[in-house]
Design an enzyme around this catalytic site. Structure first.
Site: not given
Ligand code: PLP
Length: 285
Positions: A33, A52, A100, A149, A182
């Site tokens: 996403y 990305r 599945r 992501k 993070e």
């Molecule tokens: N880290 C995680 C785990 C996230 O889910 C997000 C954004 O939702 C970010 C960092 C920040 O990313 P961005 O600045 O591209 O929104």
């Protein structure tokens, strides 16, 4: 006005916007996403977000189901149909619908594409930034590729709920060596007592936030000292300031971590200045 979602070629009222129970996103979280900020009707840093998205798709070997130019049109149309001026646009792509089976479905299976958009309360966010948010730390429990992501977000869900249960807005993951990786939905930053701005390198262990990338440019443009290195929870407790970055929050000051006040317990000048300058450095389209 009903919310409108784009689903595989059609714009539908949200209650009719459905995907199959055999969608691999639903079955295996086999998808990715993106989230972009919408401000004044423009998409912020669309090019970087779509780059990305492309990298996430490549990592999972899912093909982009529409031409990149068509995707841009769909994003704008979804924003327009939902009358979003300030908010977010959300894109999700999965490996599609198939019986599945863990192995990839037959070639030619169409990936699924969903786009939604919603308004955010800009004034409310601004108020939040003036007060600052609180963070709790939780053990890192994610897979080894948070740089993708992926919609596989269960550890992020549990960490965020752990934060809410403790009255906090965000959770910071901490690795086995006591270093902050993070946030559950943001990148983590500190400002040392001697005003060095620090954030962890974007290796496979974190998502390379687009806000993070743009903000590094802002930090350098303002001639602030910048260090891209890991930092521990202990160092964060003793920091002069802390903040998080994400497309939906820009720069959000952190005033408490695990019930300890950061700095004087109010949003710091560096975080405030960076928040204020961010949109002058971002790309608008
Ligand atoms: N880290 C995680 C785990 C996230 O889910 C997000 C954004 O939702 C970010 C960092 C920040 O990313 P961005 O600045 O591209 O929104």
């Amino acid at each position: 006005m009903p919310r409108i979602a784009y689903v595989n070629g059609r714009y539908l009222p949200a209650h009719d916007a459905l995907v199959s129970i055999e969608d691999r996103g639903y079955q295996f979280s086999d998808g990715i996403y993106e989230v972009c900020e919408v401000r004044g009707g423009a998409i912020i840093d669309e090019r970087r977000h779509l780059e990305r998205l492309r990298r996430s798709l490549d990592a999972l070997r899912i093909r982009l189901p529409v031409a990149p130019s068509a995707l841009s049109v769909i994003l704008r149309e979804t924003i327009h149909r939902n009358r979003v001026r300030d908010g977010i646009v959300y894109v999700q792509m999965t490996r599609g619908v198939a019986r599945r089976d863990f192995a990839f479905p037959p070639p030619g299976t169409a990936p699924s594409l969903v786009v939604t958009a919603r308004s955010l309360d800009l004034a409310g966010n601004e108020k939040k930034a003036q007060q600052g948010i609180t963070v709790v730390t939780v053990p890192e429990s994610r897979w080894a590729r948070p740089d993708i992501k992926s919609v596989s977000l269960l550890p992020n869900v549990l960490a965020t709920q752990a934060a809410r249960d403790r009255g906090a807005a965000e959770a910071w993951f901490v690795d086995r060596d006591g270093r902050v990786t993070e946030g559950a939905s943001s990148n983590a930053w500190i400002v040392t007592p001697d005003r060095r701005v620090v954030t962890r390198p974007a290796d496979n262990g974190i998502l390379r936030g687009i806000t993070r990338t743009v903000l590094i440019g802002v930090v350098k443009a303002r001639n602030l000292l910048f260090e891209e290195r890991p930092f521990t929870v202990e160092e964060a407790y003793g920091a002069g300031e802390a903040f998080v970055t994400a497309a939906s929050q820009i720069v959000m000051p952190v005033v408490r971590i695990d019930d300890r006040p950061i700095g004087d317990g109010s949003p710091g000048p560096v975080a405030k200045a960076l928040r204020e300058s961010f949109h002058r450095h971002a790309e608008w389209s």
